[in-house]
Scaffold this active site. Structure first.
Site, PDB file in Angstrom:
ATOM      1  N   GLY A 244      -3.926  -0.409  13.621  1.00  0.00           N
ATOM      2  CA  GLY A 244      -2.935   0.511  12.886  1.00  0.00           C
ATOM      3  C   GLY A 244      -2.187  -0.047  11.718  1.00  0.00           C
ATOM      4  O   GLY A 244      -2.004  -1.385  12.016  1.00  0.00           O
ATOM      5  N   PRO A 246       0.770  -1.625   9.460  1.00  0.00           N
ATOM      6  CA  PRO A 246       1.992  -2.244   9.571  1.00  0.00           C
ATOM      7  C   PRO A 246       3.193  -1.148   9.967  1.00  0.00           C
ATOM      8  O   PRO A 246       3.462  -0.465   9.291  1.00  0.00           O
ATOM      9  CB  PRO A 246       2.475  -3.023   8.541  1.00  0.00           C
ATOM     10  CG  PRO A 246       1.434  -2.659   7.699  1.00  0.00           C
ATOM     11  CD  PRO A 246       0.142  -1.895   7.987  1.00  0.00           C
ATOM     12  N   GLY A 249       4.600   0.525  15.225  1.00  0.00           N
ATOM     13  CA  GLY A 249       4.951   0.126  16.665  1.00  0.00           C
ATOM     14  C   GLY A 249       3.982  -0.465  17.536  1.00  0.00           C
ATOM     15  O   GLY A 249       4.203  -0.267  18.678  1.00  0.00           O
ATOM     16  N   LYS A 250       3.167  -1.338  17.070  1.00  0.00           N
ATOM     17  CA  LYS A 250       2.211  -2.134  17.751  1.00  0.00           C
ATOM     18  C   LYS A 250       2.750  -3.131  18.562  1.00  0.00           C
ATOM     19  O   LYS A 250       2.520  -3.112  19.914  1.00  0.00           O
ATOM     20  CB  LYS A 250       0.943  -2.759  16.802  1.00  0.00           C
ATOM     21  CG  LYS A 250       0.166  -1.706  16.118  1.00  0.00           C
ATOM     22  CD  LYS A 250      -0.913  -2.224  15.405  1.00  0.00           C
ATOM     23  CE  LYS A 250      -0.350  -3.101  14.327  1.00  0.00           C
ATOM     24  NZ  LYS A 250       0.363  -2.419  13.160  1.00  0.00           N
ATOM     25  N   HIS A 466       6.137  16.062 -18.987  1.00  0.00           N
ATOM     26  CA  HIS A 466       5.088  15.201 -18.173  1.00  0.00           C
ATOM     27  C   HIS A 466       5.061  15.569 -16.616  1.00  0.00           C
ATOM     28  O   HIS A 466       4.028  16.105 -15.948  1.00  0.00           O
ATOM     29  CB  HIS A 466       5.199  13.796 -18.240  1.00  0.00           C
ATOM     30  CG  HIS A 466       4.369  12.883 -17.551  1.00  0.00           C
ATOM     31  ND1 HIS A 466       3.450  12.222 -18.198  1.00  0.00           N
ATOM     32  CD2 HIS A 466       3.942  12.521 -16.169  1.00  0.00           C
ATOM     33  CE1 HIS A 466       2.415  11.676 -17.203  1.00  0.00           C
ATOM     34  NE2 HIS A 466       2.891  11.861 -15.977  1.00  0.00           N
ATOM     35  N   GLU A 467       6.200  15.630 -15.930  1.00  0.00           N
ATOM     36  CA  GLU A 467       6.380  16.143 -14.661  1.00  0.00           C
ATOM     37  C   GLU A 467       5.940  17.453 -14.725  1.00  0.00           C
ATOM     38  O   GLU A 467       5.211  18.031 -13.447  1.00  0.00           O
ATOM     39  CB  GLU A 467       7.801  15.600 -13.913  1.00  0.00           C
ATOM     40  CG  GLU A 467       8.061  14.017 -14.069  1.00  0.00           C
ATOM     41  CD  GLU A 467       6.906  13.383 -13.419  1.00  0.00           C
ATOM     42  OE1 GLU A 467       6.336  13.864 -12.300  1.00  0.00           O
ATOM     43  OE2 GLU A 467       6.824  12.285 -13.665  1.00  0.00           O
TER      44      GLU A 467
HETATM   45  P1  ADP Z   1       3.979  -3.490  14.114  1.00  0.00           P
HETATM   46  O1  ADP Z   1       3.890  -4.394  15.174  1.00  0.00           O
HETATM   47  O2  ADP Z   1       2.990  -1.951  14.116  1.00  0.00           O
HETATM   48  O3  ADP Z   1       3.828  -3.736  12.675  1.00  0.00           O
HETATM   49  P2  ADP Z   1       6.449  -2.997  15.086  1.00  0.00           P
HETATM   50  O4  ADP Z   1       6.249  -2.501  16.378  1.00  0.00           O
HETATM   51  O5  ADP Z   1       6.988  -4.146  14.887  1.00  0.00           O
HETATM   52  O6  ADP Z   1       5.364  -2.515  14.164  1.00  0.00           O
HETATM   53  O7  ADP Z   1       7.592  -1.778  14.800  1.00  0.00           O
HETATM   54  C1  ADP Z   1       8.784  -2.196  13.986  1.00  0.00           C
HETATM   55  C2  ADP Z   1       9.803  -1.462  14.178  1.00  0.00           C
HETATM   56  O8  ADP Z   1       9.666  -0.134  13.912  1.00  0.00           O
HETATM   57  C3  ADP Z   1      10.083  -1.333  15.917  1.00  0.00           C
HETATM   58  O9  ADP Z   1      10.954  -2.434  16.239  1.00  0.00           O
HETATM   59  C4  ADP Z   1      10.917  -0.094  16.216  1.00  0.00           C
HETATM   60  O10 ADP Z   1      12.100  -0.228  15.870  1.00  0.00           O
HETATM   61  C5  ADP Z   1      10.361   0.940  15.012  1.00  0.00           C
HETATM   62  N1  ADP Z   1       9.348   1.664  15.371  1.00  0.00           N
HETATM   63  C6  ADP Z   1       8.077   1.613  15.136  1.00  0.00           C
HETATM   64  N2  ADP Z   1       7.105   2.622  15.680  1.00  0.00           N
HETATM   65  C7  ADP Z   1       8.033   3.129  16.402  1.00  0.00           C
HETATM   66  C8  ADP Z   1       8.058   4.256  17.493  1.00  0.00           C
HETATM   67  N3  ADP Z   1       6.877   4.880  17.630  1.00  0.00           N
HETATM   68  N4  ADP Z   1       8.984   4.555  18.012  1.00  0.00           N
HETATM   69  C9  ADP Z   1      10.194   3.913  17.929  1.00  0.00           C
HETATM   70  N5  ADP Z   1      10.333   2.879  17.111  1.00  0.00           N
HETATM   71  C10 ADP Z   1       9.547   2.626  16.336  1.00  0.00           C
HETATM   72 ZN    ZN Z   2       2.236  11.476 -14.208  1.00  0.00          ZN
END
Ligand code: ADP
Ligand code: ZN
Length: 671
Positions: A244, A246, A249-250, A466-467
């Site tokens: 997924g 960045p 929430g991985k 434009h917009e």
């Molecule tokens: P990734 O590893 O996908 O890059 P992270 O897990 O490090 O992302 O997520 C960064 C921060 O974003 C987490 O510490 C949390 O605070 C917030 N976050 C991301 N996804 C969620 C989620 N599904 N629920 C709650 N907080 C989230």
């Molecule tokens: Zn434009």
């Protein structure tokens, strides 16, 4: 533009880094102290050897037969006076001036060369009638014993080793002692969350991601009750790949998994393995798995696995042996442990397509859990999680916040909540309200609001028209995204204004949709041409979008009659030098792309010529109010003739910022 999550944002759930047990600077300090001490002691040991000339030594001592011996080190001669002579009462003051140095050497002098010195000595002793009594020793060694030895040989070595250590530490990025020093460069730099610092994140902290959670829950069960599965002959998966973008929430999910399973959690980033020394990466992998085996059951989490897991040997020119070794070691380790050993390897990546196929084979990362940018409901849940800790006004509408933040990843939402709290605090408020959130969202969408940016009235008018061109063309094109708002408030450095749209939630895009989107993107420039008879650089990002879409239609999605149903899409050759088609085909693609763009331009030009009254109404309103929402447009030019079901259910945000190309003489737009 898709807001990017702060990938490396500090995580409140991480325990503070432990202080280093021993610090390299201590060693340096000790070395320094020892050197200083040596210096003093050494001086004492050699007792202020006084520099004199041979003539003076001759007349003062040799002629009086007070010299016991001499030692010649290369061009330098140490003089040892006779102990008994020094004890004579006549020499009391001399001895005192020599700090009672009976042992010697007391004096030294330099000579031109040994031959003449030998002659001079013979001469001097003959003159004093001494019969060569003074014992002269010749040594090849450089001067003065072991202090000189230290200074000449040991010190440079010590300094060089010190420098080396420093460089190593710089390169491995360590700021304190601990891992990264020279002695543990091959050790893994994994962060361990174990007893005491055990992960206390649970699935409750992870909002949305329901399907991913179900899958992960299963894996947690494997860890907790391996017997249940192995008894039936099943094989427990060893690895899971979280796929997924960045900030979705991985890492959070992996941690929650460890928290739920109550097992230690090793966290490391793929790039942490990679060092410029050959073999370091592989040795770090080995070390990581060794540690993990000691702590099993446990979870290993490798973020950004694509840093080591890229397909091997594709591009001979850029092949990287070190990375390949690291990857091979990882494969070996994953094959090496049995499924019930209680180790589960989780890895995260944004680019599963570039991973080496070997990584995805059974017995390795054979499960893929995909984690997407959250939809409306998901964003609402994530907002709820991050609003928990905030002192917010009671009338704050979470649903509205979620609806306003299409395309935001979890990390962005966490960011919005934090930013809103900061804004409220700066304004001296006692609670965070909707205005603060709106400001925070705006800020995160397009950088800081820059109402102060000086834009001349004429420029403002061009931007408004434009917009309005985008907004009106989108309004009347069937497949264009529904509009959320259109604004001429400049944001960030480059965006002079933008129209924000809500894409529909779907995975397939029709040819007609792409065509309408291209037309809409050109709507801005068309209006400039129609109204002002001139075009500006304000359409840069529009043109970029159109070009991208047109190329995609022709060369990726097979939506062009001349080229037919072919796709040159190859995710692995990104950035490669070789195009998979002939020069002739390349020319054809270019021609068709240009044709598509021209067609879209003509189409939207026809449309907007018809709808010029509407464009004028919207543009004038924009000049007055700066921001118009969907409701305003309905009020001003009537309902959109097309059906809008599924509004607010979106995958990506389509904000079309209008940037200006930096012109050679200035960065401000001149119209
Ligand atoms: P990734 O590893 O996908 O890059 P992270 O897990 O490090 O992302 O997520 C960064 C921060 O974003 C987490 O510490 C949390 O605070 C917030 N976050 C991301 N996804 C969620 C989620 N599904 N629920 C709650 N907080 C989230
Ligand atoms: Zn434009």
């Amino acid at each position: 533009m898709t807001p990017k999550g702060p990938v490396g944002s500090p995580n409140p759930n991480m325990p503070p880094k432990k202080g280093p047990k021993f610090n390299i600077y201590w060693i340096y300090g000790l070395f320094l102290l020892a050197l200083i001490a040596l210096n003093f002691w050494g001086k004492d040991f050699t007792h202020n050897v006084k520099e004199e000339s041979f003539q003076s030594i001759n007349s003062r001592f040799i002629s009086k037969n007070w010299v016991d011996s001499m030692v010649v080190y290369g061009k330098s001669v140490d003089v040892f006076l006779d102990k008994d002579s020094l004890k004579l009462p006549v020499n009391a003051t001399l001895l005192k001036s020599l700090n009672n140095n009976l042992k010697g050497p007391q004096y030294s002098f330099t000579i031109g060369n040994v031959e003449t010195f030998r002659d001079d000595m013979t001469e001097a002793q003959k003159n004093a009638n001494l019969d060569q009594r003074i014992q002269v020793t010749y040594t090849e060694d450089a001067k003065s014993g072991w202090l000189g030895f230290i200074i000449q040989f040991i010190l440079p070595i010590v300094l060089m080793i010190g420098l080396f250590i420093l460089i190593m530490r710089k390169m491995s990025g360590g700021s304190g002692g601990g891992p990264g020093g020279i002695f543990n460069i091959g050790k893994s730099k994994a962060q361990l969350f174990d007893k005491g610092t055990k992960v206390n994140i649970t699935f409750n902290d992870v909002a949305g991601l329901d399907e991913a959670k179900v899958e992960v829950m299963e894996v947690v069960d494997f860890l907790k009750n391996p017997k249940k599965y192995t008894a039936l002959g099943g094989k427990i998966p060893k690895g899971c790949l979280l796929v997924g973008p960045p900030g979705t929430g991985k890492t959070l999910l992996a941690k929650a998994m460890a928290g739920e399973a109550q097992v230690p959690f090793f966290s490391m980033s793929g790039s942490d393995f990679v060092e410029m020394f050959v073999g370091v990466g592989a040795s770090r992998v080995r070390d990581l798995f060794k540690q993990a085996r000691e702590k099993s059951p446990c979870i290993i989490f490798i973020d950004e696995i694509d840093a080591i897991g890229r397909a091997r040997g594709k591009n001979q020119m850029m092949s990287n042996d070190e990375r390949e070794n690291t990857l091979n070691q990882l494969l070996v380790e994953m094959d090496g442990f049995a499924g019930d050993s209680g180790i589960i390897v989780l890895a995260a990546t944004n680019r599963p397509d570039v991973l080496d196929a070997a990584l995805l084979r059974p017995g390795r990362f054979d499960r893929q859990i995909s984690i997407d940018i959250p939809d409306l409901a998901g964003r609402e849940d994530i907002f709820k999680v991050h609003l928990k800790g905030l002192k917010k006004s009671s009338d704050l509408d979470v649903h509205k916040l979620a609806a306003q933040t299409p395309g935001f990843a979890g990390a962005d939402i966490a960011n919005v909540c934090n930013e809103a709290a900061l804004i409220a605090a700066r304004k001296g408020k006692s609670e965070v309200n909707l205005d603060d959130f709106n400001d925070a969202i705006d800020r995160i969408i397009g950088g800081l609001e820059k109402r102060t940016k000086i834009i001349s009235p004429e420029e403002k008018k061009v931007i408004a028209y434009h917009e309005a061109g985008h907004a009106v063309s989108g309004w009347f094109l069937e497949y264009a995204y529904p509009l959320v708002k259109v604004t001429i408030v400049p944001r960030g450095d480059a965006a002079l204004g933008y129209a924000q749209y809500l894409p529909k939630e779907k995975y397939l895009t029709l040819k007609e949709e792409l065509e309408d989107r291209m037309a809409m993107a050109l709507g801005g420039r068309v209006v400039e041409e129609l109204v002002f008879k001139k075009i500006s650089t304000g359409a840069l990002s529009d043109l970029q979008q159109v070009t991208k879409m047109a190329y995609a239609m022709v060369s990726i999605y097979g939506m062009n009659d001349k080229l037919g149903n072919i796709s040159f899409y190859d995710p692995q050759s990104e950035g490669g030098f070789q195009k998979p088609y002939s020069e002739e085909t390349g020319r054809l693609i270019d021609d068709e792309v240009r044709l598509l763009s021209a067609k879209a331009y003509e189409r939207v030009k026809k449309l907007l010529t018809e709808k010029m009254p509407e464009v004028k109404i919207i543009a004038e309103q924009l000049l007055e109010k700066e921001v118009l929402f969907k409701d305003d447009l309905e009020r001003l030019i009537g309902k959109r003739p097309w059906d809008e079901h599924q509004v607010f259910e979106d995958i990506i945000q389509a904000t079309i910022p209008d940037t200006i190309a930096p012109s050679p003489e200035s960065t401000t737009p001149t119209v």
